[in-house]
Design a protein around this motif. Sequence first.
Motif, PDB file in Angstrom:
ATOM      1  N   MET A 114      63.837  31.043  87.054  1.00  0.00           N
ATOM      2  CA  MET A 114      62.859  32.096  87.314  1.00  0.00           C
ATOM      3  C   MET A 114      63.446  33.434  86.906  1.00  0.00           C
ATOM      4  O   MET A 114      64.581  33.761  87.248  1.00  0.00           O
ATOM      5  N   THR A 115      62.672  34.187  86.140  1.00  0.00           N
ATOM      6  CA  THR A 115      63.158  35.473  85.660  1.00  0.00           C
ATOM      7  C   THR A 115      61.985  36.410  85.437  1.00  0.00           C
ATOM      8  O   THR A 115      60.837  35.987  85.355  1.00  0.00           O
ATOM      9  N   ILE A 116      62.288  37.699  85.338  1.00  0.00           N
ATOM     10  CA  ILE A 116      61.284  38.710  84.994  1.00  0.00           C
ATOM     11  C   ILE A 116      61.538  39.134  83.556  1.00  0.00           C
ATOM     12  O   ILE A 116      62.667  39.436  83.183  1.00  0.00           O
ATOM     13  N   ARG A 117      60.477  39.167  82.774  1.00  0.00           N
ATOM     14  CA  ARG A 117      60.601  39.577  81.371  1.00  0.00           C
ATOM     15  C   ARG A 117      59.331  40.308  80.949  1.00  0.00           C
ATOM     16  O   ARG A 117      58.265  40.149  81.573  1.00  0.00           O
ATOM     17  N   PRO A 118      59.412  41.109  79.880  1.00  0.00           N
ATOM     18  CA  PRO A 118      58.196  41.726  79.356  1.00  0.00           C
ATOM     19  C   PRO A 118      57.230  40.661  78.841  1.00  0.00           C
ATOM     20  O   PRO A 118      57.651  39.639  78.278  1.00  0.00           O
ATOM     21  N   ALA A 119      55.956  40.898  79.023  1.00  0.00           N
ATOM     22  CA  ALA A 119      54.955  39.972  78.513  1.00  0.00           C
ATOM     23  C   ALA A 119      54.971  39.956  76.991  1.00  0.00           C
ATOM     24  O   ALA A 119      55.227  40.973  76.341  1.00  0.00           O
ATOM     25  N   ALA A 120      54.673  38.795  76.441  1.00  0.00           N
ATOM     26  CA  ALA A 120      54.520  38.618  75.002  1.00  0.00           C
ATOM     27  C   ALA A 120      53.050  38.337  74.698  1.00  0.00           C
ATOM     28  O   ALA A 120      52.293  37.929  75.593  1.00  0.00           O
ATOM     29  N   PRO A 121      52.609  38.539  73.459  1.00  0.00           N
ATOM     30  CA  PRO A 121      51.217  38.221  73.125  1.00  0.00           C
ATOM     31  C   PRO A 121      50.819  36.790  73.490  1.00  0.00           C
ATOM     32  O   PRO A 121      49.666  36.540  73.863  1.00  0.00           O
ATOM     33  N   THR A 122      51.771  35.869  73.426  1.00  0.00           N
ATOM     34  CA  THR A 122      51.476  34.474  73.745  1.00  0.00           C
ATOM     35  C   THR A 122      51.232  34.243  75.239  1.00  0.00           C
ATOM     36  O   THR A 122      50.789  33.161  75.633  1.00  0.00           O
ATOM     37  N   ASP A 123      51.492  35.253  76.074  1.00  0.00           N
ATOM     38  CA  ASP A 123      51.244  35.135  77.507  1.00  0.00           C
ATOM     39  C   ASP A 123      49.803  35.476  77.890  1.00  0.00           C
ATOM     40  O   ASP A 123      49.435  35.374  79.062  1.00  0.00           O
ATOM     41  N   HIS A 124      48.985  35.882  76.926  1.00  0.00           N
ATOM     42  CA  HIS A 124      47.643  36.383  77.225  1.00  0.00           C
ATOM     43  C   HIS A 124      46.856  35.419  78.111  1.00  0.00           C
ATOM     44  O   HIS A 124      46.324  35.806  79.162  1.00  0.00           O
ATOM     45  N   ASP A 125      46.781  34.153  77.722  1.00  0.00           N
ATOM     46  CA  ASP A 125      45.953  33.202  78.469  1.00  0.00           C
ATOM     47  C   ASP A 125      46.520  32.927  79.853  1.00  0.00           C
ATOM     48  O   ASP A 125      45.761  32.779  80.823  1.00  0.00           O
ATOM     49  N   ALA A 126      47.844  32.864  79.967  1.00  0.00           N
ATOM     50  CA  ALA A 126      48.461  32.626  81.270  1.00  0.00           C
ATOM     51  C   ALA A 126      48.221  33.800  82.204  1.00  0.00           C
ATOM     52  O   ALA A 126      47.963  33.621  83.406  1.00  0.00           O
ATOM     53  N   ILE A 127      48.286  35.027  81.677  1.00  0.00           N
ATOM     54  CA  ILE A 127      48.027  36.215  82.484  1.00  0.00           C
ATOM     55  C   ILE A 127      46.579  36.222  82.961  1.00  0.00           C
ATOM     56  O   ILE A 127      46.286  36.496  84.137  1.00  0.00           O
ATOM     57  N   ALA A 128      45.652  35.902  82.061  1.00  0.00           N
ATOM     58  CA  ALA A 128      44.243  35.828  82.448  1.00  0.00           C
ATOM     59  C   ALA A 128      44.026  34.765  83.521  1.00  0.00           C
ATOM     60  O   ALA A 128      43.237  34.960  84.452  1.00  0.00           O
ATOM     61  N   ARG A 129      44.728  33.662  83.422  1.00  0.00           N
ATOM     62  CA  ARG A 129      44.577  32.585  84.403  1.00  0.00           C
ATOM     63  C   ARG A 129      45.098  33.016  85.772  1.00  0.00           C
ATOM     64  O   ARG A 129      44.462  32.755  86.796  1.00  0.00           O
ATOM     65  N   VAL A 130      46.262  33.658  85.807  1.00  0.00           N
ATOM     66  CA  VAL A 130      46.803  34.139  87.083  1.00  0.00           C
ATOM     67  C   VAL A 130      45.830  35.117  87.730  1.00  0.00           C
ATOM     68  O   VAL A 130      45.568  35.055  88.935  1.00  0.00           O
TER      69      VAL A 130
END
Length: 201
Positions: free
Chosen positions: A1-17
Motif C-alpha cells: 500500500m502506497t500513496i502516489r500521484p494519479a496517472a491517466p490510467t487511474d481514471h476509471d478506478a477513481i470514478a469507481r471509488v
Amino acid sequence: MTIRPAAPTDHDAIARVCLLTGAQGGDAAGRFGDDSALSDVYATPYLHGPGTFCLVWDVEGEARGYVLGAADTGAFQDWFVAEWWPHVGPRHVARTAADAWLLPSAADPGRMLIPQLADYPAHLHIDLLPDQQGRGAGRALIDAACALLAERGAPGVHLVAERANRGAQAFYPRVGFRAVGWDDATVTFARTLPGDPAVAK
C-alpha cells in the motif's frame, strides 16, 4: 500500500471509488441517470483542471482510494463552469431524483465559493473503499494532500461533508480540521496550512 500521484490510467478506478462511496460514504450506484455523473462533478475534473492534484491510495497497483482537490478554489470553479461542465454536462440527462439536485448544482457558478474562501482557498475531497478504511489510509492521504497544498502556497484548505455521513463528521476533527460553517445538510471543515496545532498527534 502506497500513496502516489494519479496517472491517466487511474481514471476509471477513481470514478469507481467516487461512485461506490458517493451515498454518505456508501454505494451510490443506480442513484443517478448514469453512473459517471457523480464522478464527473466530484472526482475526474481533478485530473484535468488548473492547479488540481490527485493522490491515490495504491493497493497492488490499483487505486482503492484517493484525495484530490485544488489549490485555488475560485480558479477551479471558474474553469469548471466555463470549460469542464459545458464539455461533459450534456452527456447527463436528469432521470432520477438525485440527478435533479446534482446536475443543476454542477452548473451553479457559485457552488464552491464558501464565505471563508479567503482564509481557506484550497479544497479537497477524500474517498476510500470500505475495505481500506480504518487502516490509517485516510490520515496518510490528508497529511500528504496538506503538505502538497502548503508547498503550493495555500494558507488553508477546506472541505464540505454531509451531516448524514457520521464517519466523516467524526474523522475530520481527528485530522486537524474544524467546523467553520454549516447548513441543514452539510458541514464545512477547514484546516490552516502548513500545519494546524489542533491536529491530534
